[in-house]
Write a protein that holds these residues in place. Structure first.
Motif, PDB file in Angstrom:
ATOM      1  N   ILE A  30      -3.426  -1.545   0.430  1.00  0.00           N
ATOM      2  CA  ILE A  30      -3.907  -2.018  -0.985  1.00  0.00           C
ATOM      3  C   ILE A  30      -4.071  -0.633  -1.807  1.00  0.00           C
ATOM      4  N   ASP A  31      -4.916   0.451  -1.454  1.00  0.00           N
ATOM      5  CA  ASP A  31      -5.729   1.349  -2.179  1.00  0.00           C
ATOM      6  C   ASP A  31      -4.293   2.598  -1.993  1.00  0.00           C
ATOM      7  N   ALA A  32      -4.172   2.098  -0.979  1.00  0.00           N
ATOM      8  CA  ALA A  32      -3.095   3.562  -0.923  1.00  0.00           C
ATOM      9  C   ALA A  32      -1.854   2.821  -1.490  1.00  0.00           C
ATOM     10  N   LEU A  33      -1.415   1.767  -1.830  1.00  0.00           N
ATOM     11  CA  LEU A  33      -0.272   1.904  -2.779  1.00  0.00           C
ATOM     12  C   LEU A  33      -1.146   2.049  -3.800  1.00  0.00           C
ATOM     13  N   LEU A  34      -1.952   1.171  -4.790  1.00  0.00           N
ATOM     14  CA  LEU A  34      -2.180   1.392  -5.641  1.00  0.00           C
ATOM     15  C   LEU A  34      -2.566   3.299  -6.400  1.00  0.00           C
ATOM     16  N   ASN A  35      -3.234   3.472  -4.833  1.00  0.00           N
ATOM     17  CA  ASN A  35      -2.926   5.225  -5.788  1.00  0.00           C
ATOM     18  C   ASN A  35      -1.341   6.098  -6.092  1.00  0.00           C
ATOM     19  N   ARG A  36      -0.653   5.813  -5.285  1.00  0.00           N
ATOM     20  CA  ARG A  36       0.649   5.400  -4.959  1.00  0.00           C
ATOM     21  C   ARG A  36       1.149   5.712  -6.784  1.00  0.00           C
ATOM     22  N   LEU A  37       0.896   4.669  -6.485  1.00  0.00           N
ATOM     23  CA  LEU A  37       1.314   4.024  -8.383  1.00  0.00           C
ATOM     24  C   LEU A  37       0.860   4.560  -9.242  1.00  0.00           C
ATOM     25  N   GLY A  38      -0.100   5.028  -9.132  1.00  0.00           N
ATOM     26  CA  GLY A  38      -1.283   5.531  -9.974  1.00  0.00           C
ATOM     27  C   GLY A  38      -0.768   7.034 -10.866  1.00  0.00           C
ATOM     28  N   THR A  39      -0.471   7.161  -9.269  1.00  0.00           N
ATOM     29  CA  THR A  39       0.262   9.280  -9.187  1.00  0.00           C
ATOM     30  C   THR A  39       1.383   9.406  -9.255  1.00  0.00           C
ATOM     31  N   SER A  40       2.338   8.120  -9.262  1.00  0.00           N
ATOM     32  CA  SER A  40       3.692   7.858  -9.771  1.00  0.00           C
ATOM     33  C   SER A  40       3.936   8.275 -10.846  1.00  0.00           C
ATOM     34  N   LYS A  41       5.115   8.836 -11.190  1.00  0.00           N
ATOM     35  CA  LYS A  41       5.754   8.896 -12.338  1.00  0.00           C
ATOM     36  C   LYS A  41       6.993   8.184 -13.152  1.00  0.00           C
ATOM     37  N   CYS A  42       6.616   6.924 -13.075  1.00  0.00           N
ATOM     38  CA  CYS A  42       6.950   6.007 -12.548  1.00  0.00           C
ATOM     39  C   CYS A  42       6.337   4.785 -14.409  1.00  0.00           C
ATOM     40  N   GLN A  43       7.087   4.399 -14.493  1.00  0.00           N
ATOM     41  CA  GLN A  43       6.709   3.152 -15.680  1.00  0.00           C
ATOM     42  C   GLN A  43       6.826   1.841 -15.175  1.00  0.00           C
ATOM     43  N   PHE A  44       5.536   1.136 -15.331  1.00  0.00           N
ATOM     44  CA  PHE A  44       5.642  -0.363 -15.004  1.00  0.00           C
ATOM     45  C   PHE A  44       5.642  -1.394 -16.128  1.00  0.00           C
ATOM     46  N   GLU A  55      -2.140   3.586 -15.425  1.00  0.00           N
ATOM     47  CA  GLU A  55      -2.356   2.284 -16.724  1.00  0.00           C
ATOM     48  C   GLU A  55      -2.288   1.063 -15.765  1.00  0.00           C
ATOM     49  N   ALA A  56      -0.784   0.816 -15.161  1.00  0.00           N
ATOM     50  CA  ALA A  56      -0.129  -0.396 -13.800  1.00  0.00           C
ATOM     51  C   ALA A  56      -1.446  -0.142 -12.811  1.00  0.00           C
ATOM     52  N   ARG A  57      -2.589   0.699 -12.413  1.00  0.00           N
ATOM     53  CA  ARG A  57      -2.699   1.068 -10.858  1.00  0.00           C
ATOM     54  C   ARG A  57      -4.363   0.554 -11.686  1.00  0.00           C
ATOM     55  N   ASP A  58      -5.028   0.210 -12.675  1.00  0.00           N
ATOM     56  CA  ASP A  58      -5.845  -0.301 -13.449  1.00  0.00           C
ATOM     57  C   ASP A  58      -5.840  -1.457 -13.083  1.00  0.00           C
ATOM     58  N   HIS A  59      -4.767  -1.432 -14.213  1.00  0.00           N
ATOM     59  CA  HIS A  59      -4.586  -3.333 -14.358  1.00  0.00           C
ATOM     60  C   HIS A  59      -4.027  -4.180 -12.930  1.00  0.00           C
ATOM     61  N   LEU A  60      -3.598  -3.670 -11.967  1.00  0.00           N
ATOM     62  CA  LEU A  60      -3.410  -4.160 -10.853  1.00  0.00           C
ATOM     63  C   LEU A  60      -4.894  -4.343  -9.971  1.00  0.00           C
ATOM     64  N   GLN A  61      -5.810  -3.092 -10.460  1.00  0.00           N
ATOM     65  CA  GLN A  61      -6.694  -2.873  -9.926  1.00  0.00           C
ATOM     66  C   GLN A  61      -7.442  -4.196 -10.088  1.00  0.00           C
ATOM     67  N   MET A  62      -7.505  -4.244 -11.335  1.00  0.00           N
ATOM     68  CA  MET A  62      -8.591  -5.215 -11.784  1.00  0.00           C
ATOM     69  C   MET A  62      -7.941  -6.902 -11.400  1.00  0.00           C
ATOM     70  N   LYS A  63      -6.579  -7.000 -11.406  1.00  0.00           N
ATOM     71  CA  LYS A  63      -6.336  -8.123 -10.725  1.00  0.00           C
ATOM     72  C   LYS A  63      -6.791  -8.501  -9.279  1.00  0.00           C
ATOM     73  N   LEU A  64      -6.591  -7.863  -8.641  1.00  0.00           N
ATOM     74  CA  LEU A  64      -6.826  -7.031  -7.026  1.00  0.00           C
ATOM     75  C   LEU A  64      -8.555  -8.103  -6.915  1.00  0.00           C
ATOM     76  N   GLU A  65      -9.559  -6.385  -7.596  1.00  0.00           N
ATOM     77  CA  GLU A  65     -11.197  -7.727  -8.110  1.00  0.00           C
ATOM     78  C   GLU A  65     -11.350  -8.554  -8.358  1.00  0.00           C
ATOM     79  N   TYR A  66     -10.295  -9.347  -8.805  1.00  0.00           N
ATOM     80  CA  TYR A  66     -10.663 -10.734  -9.081  1.00  0.00           C
ATOM     81  C   TYR A  66     -10.203 -11.677  -7.558  1.00  0.00           C
TER      82      TYR A  66
END
Length: 122
Positions: A30-44, A55-66
């Motif tokens: 999951i950390d690897a997934l979030l890192n790939r999303l966070g460093t990508s040039k993709c938009q969410f 921004e997407a990484r940060d949002h999904l990280q918050m959901k993960l923690e919950y």
């Protein structure tokens, strides 16, 4: 009788807590997934607007923690299903668009990235 009921409730709570632990392997994926999303040039896309990968990484990280705190996920697939597929507030599906690729549901993109991560581990 109260002792028996109390014991049964205690055992059920312990079983539920034990069953819903996130393994270190799942956390690493999951950390690897979030890192790939966070460093990508993709938009969410979420809730009507596009956000950067970071921004997407940060949002999904918050959901993960919950989800982890509540014991609601045990693996990477559940993370994608419960955190990375749609807004828990609006129910709207998330989307990902990357340069030179068609827009796609976020779950499709995340599953593809998870496959790539797992192939690299082999």
């Amino acid at each position: 009788m109260r002792r028996l009921i109390g014991l049964v409730l205690l055992l059920l709570a312990a079983a539920a807590a034990h069953a819903a632990e996130l393994s270190s392997a799942a956390q690493a994926e999951i950390d690897a997934l979030l890192n790939r999303l966070g460093t990508s040039k993709c938009q969410f896309y979420r809730n009507g607007s596009w956000h950067s990968g970071s921004e997407a990484r940060d949002h999904l990280q918050m959901k993960l923690e919950y989800l982890v705190e509540k014991g609601l996920i045990t693996d990477s697939e559940e993370f994608i299903e419960k955190a990375g597929t749609e807004s828990s507030m609006s129910g709207q599906p998330y989307k990902v668009r990357c340069p030179n690729q068609e827009e796609q549901p976020s779950a499709v993109w995340l599953r593809g990235e998870l496959r790539t991560i797992r192939q690299k581990k082999q």
